[in-house]
Design a protein around this motif. Structure first.
Motif, PDB file in Angstrom:
ATOM      1  N   LEU A   9       0.823  -1.274  -0.070  1.00 15.31           N
ATOM      2  CA  LEU A   9      -0.068   0.057   0.098  1.00 15.31           C
ATOM      3  C   LEU A   9       0.971   1.112   0.121  1.00 15.31           C
ATOM      4  O   LEU A   9       0.507   2.265  -0.471  1.00 15.31           O
ATOM      5  CB  LEU A   9      -0.816  -0.014   1.242  1.00 15.31           C
ATOM      6  CG  LEU A   9      -2.016  -1.212   1.414  1.00 15.31           C
ATOM      7  CD1 LEU A   9      -2.706  -1.150   2.534  1.00 15.31           C
ATOM      8  CD2 LEU A   9      -2.787  -1.096   0.233  1.00 15.31           C
ATOM      9  N   ALA A  43      -0.277  -1.395  -8.772  1.00 12.42           N
ATOM     10  CA  ALA A  43      -1.722  -1.341  -8.604  1.00 12.42           C
ATOM     11  C   ALA A  43      -2.294  -2.476  -8.098  1.00 12.42           C
ATOM     12  O   ALA A  43      -3.194  -2.464  -7.416  1.00 12.42           O
ATOM     13  CB  ALA A  43      -2.246  -0.502  -9.531  1.00 12.42           C
ATOM     14  N   SER A  46      -1.047  -3.591  -4.821  1.00  9.21           N
ATOM     15  CA  SER A  46      -1.983  -2.833  -3.696  1.00  9.21           C
ATOM     16  C   SER A  46      -3.526  -3.307  -3.286  1.00  9.21           C
ATOM     17  O   SER A  46      -4.203  -3.277  -2.580  1.00  9.21           O
ATOM     18  CB  SER A  46      -2.010  -1.162  -4.201  1.00  9.21           C
ATOM     19  OG  SER A  46      -2.537  -0.318  -3.310  1.00  9.21           O
ATOM     20  N   THR A  47      -4.174  -3.600  -4.623  1.00  7.32           N
ATOM     21  CA  THR A  47      -5.493  -4.017  -4.715  1.00  7.32           C
ATOM     22  C   THR A  47      -5.536  -5.188  -4.044  1.00  7.32           C
ATOM     23  O   THR A  47      -6.539  -5.485  -3.319  1.00  7.32           O
ATOM     24  CB  THR A  47      -6.132  -3.898  -6.309  1.00  7.32           C
ATOM     25  OG1 THR A  47      -5.971  -2.516  -6.683  1.00  7.32           O
ATOM     26  CG2 THR A  47      -7.717  -4.190  -6.280  1.00  7.32           C
ATOM     27  N   VAL A  96     -11.857   1.635  -4.700  1.00  2.00           N
ATOM     28  CA  VAL A  96     -11.126   1.468  -5.778  1.00  2.00           C
ATOM     29  C   VAL A  96     -11.534   0.890  -6.865  1.00  2.00           C
ATOM     30  O   VAL A  96     -11.523   0.982  -8.056  1.00  2.00           O
ATOM     31  CB  VAL A  96      -9.934   0.696  -4.971  1.00  2.00           C
ATOM     32  CG1 VAL A  96      -8.958  -0.058  -6.310  1.00  2.00           C
ATOM     33  CG2 VAL A  96      -8.851   1.357  -4.295  1.00  2.00           C
ATOM     34  N   ASN A 190      -4.466   3.452  -6.527  1.00  2.00           N
ATOM     35  CA  ASN A 190      -3.760   3.826  -5.531  1.00  2.00           C
ATOM     36  C   ASN A 190      -3.310   5.297  -5.790  1.00  2.00           C
ATOM     37  O   ASN A 190      -2.515   5.677  -6.390  1.00  2.00           O
ATOM     38  CB  ASN A 190      -2.434   2.981  -5.141  1.00  2.00           C
ATOM     39  CG  ASN A 190      -1.755   3.277  -4.054  1.00  2.00           C
ATOM     40  OD1 ASN A 190      -1.556   4.438  -3.382  1.00  2.00           O
ATOM     41  ND2 ASN A 190      -1.234   2.305  -3.374  1.00  2.00           N
TER      42      ASN A 190
END
Length: 309
Positions: A9, A43, A46-47, A96, A190
């Motif tokens: 993150l 990305a 992070s997701t 998101v 993000n």
């Protein structure tokens, strides 16, 4: 794992220095590929991290349909403050998904609307719209087309028109819309990745500028066309597609074209000042992406091991 579980993150915070180094020291084509790939990987990680945090943090809630093993203490110990992190991850993940879905739908809608607007025109590679508002853009699709208005053509000389068409043709041939869509989605997944979105937009334009200069045989003609188009244009109404007079650092693009062409070598030699900066940026980017992926995969494996067979 401790606080390292949150690494995917926060690693995108490195996007700003990476973007600056790539813009300044890499060939525009290499910078576009590198930054787009990094944005996509970070990305996704992070997701995925948000999704796993949500699962771990909510697995112990009564009545949830998740496997009982996911609420075991050894699983919860992998995530500090699991209840808080898990509950906070729910709205973050929903935000998101909503932002990425809206972005993808907007991109699709704009392309379909642009194609419908050209439906009555001849099926040529260049579509000239009878519009006094000066703009031009590349429209990708089953039949790639360059769209330009009579207002834009009237404001450019023949040499500058050739530069314009060469620039837009590069956008289509090199599929720049895919790079732009990738970083647009990544920036919504993000917010820390927004510097990469800005950098890729600039580098894609520089890439098109350089190839257009090679095609027309005059860097000065492309520089003049860019500067004049920026002065007379109010911007294309197709905001998500690449276009010639793109908003952004036009003076930097013009200044770069008035200098000698960048070396044909995509990656500079390592034993130079520029080379050290470029390879450091690439190495730092690779380490960031691998560390992010490792944290997300490790958490996934912990959950998998806790799932009853």
């Amino acid at each position: 794992m401790g606080v390292f579980v949150f690494l995917p993150l926060v690693l995108p915070l490195t996007a700003w220095p990476i973007a600056r180094l790539a813009e300044q020291h890499l060939h525009p084509r290499a910078a576009t590929w590198l930054l787009s790939a990094v944005a996509g990987v970070l990305a996704v990680c992070s997701t995925l991290c948000l999704a796993l945090l949500m699962v771990v943090g909510t697995a112990q809630l009564p009545g949830n349909p998740l496997p009982d093993g996911w609420s075991d203490p050894e699983v919860r110990e992998a995530v500090p403050y699991d209840e808080i992190a898990g509950k906070a991850a729910i709205p973050a993940l929903l935000a998101v998904l909503a932002a990425c879905t809206r972005m993808a739908w907007r991109h699709h809608r704009v392309r379909r609307r642009a194609e419908r607007a050209l439906a009555g025109l001849p099926a040529t590679s260049v579509a000239v719209l009878p519009d006094a508002l000066p703009y031009a853009y590349a429209l990708p699709g089953r039949r790639n087309r360059i769209v330009v208005t009579t207002g834009m053509l009237a404001g450019l000389s023949p040499a500058e028109r050739r530069a314009l068409f060469a620039h837009e043709r590069v956008h289509l041939v090199r599929r720049h819309h895919r790079f732009l869509l990738t970083v647009q989605l990544a920036a919504r997944a993000n917010p820390f990745l927004r510097p990469l979105r800005t950098a890729v937009t600039y580098c894609a334009e520089r890439w098109a500028d350089e190839e257009a200069a090679t095609a027309v045989g005059s860097r000065r003609a492309v520089a003049l066309a860019i500067g004049k188009s920026a002065l007379i244009s109010r911007g294309a109404p197709i905001a998500t597609l690449a276009h010639f007079a793109a908003p952004g650092p036009v003076p930097r693009r013009v200044a770069a074209l008035l200098k000698p062409a960048p070396a044909a070598r995509i990656w500079p030699p390592v034993f130079t000042t520029v080379g050290l900066a470029a390879w450091t940026a690439a190495a730092g980017t690779t380490v960031s992406a691998l560390s992010s992926a490792n944290s997300a995969v490790t958490l996934f494996l912990i959950l998998h091991a806790a799932t009853p067979m």
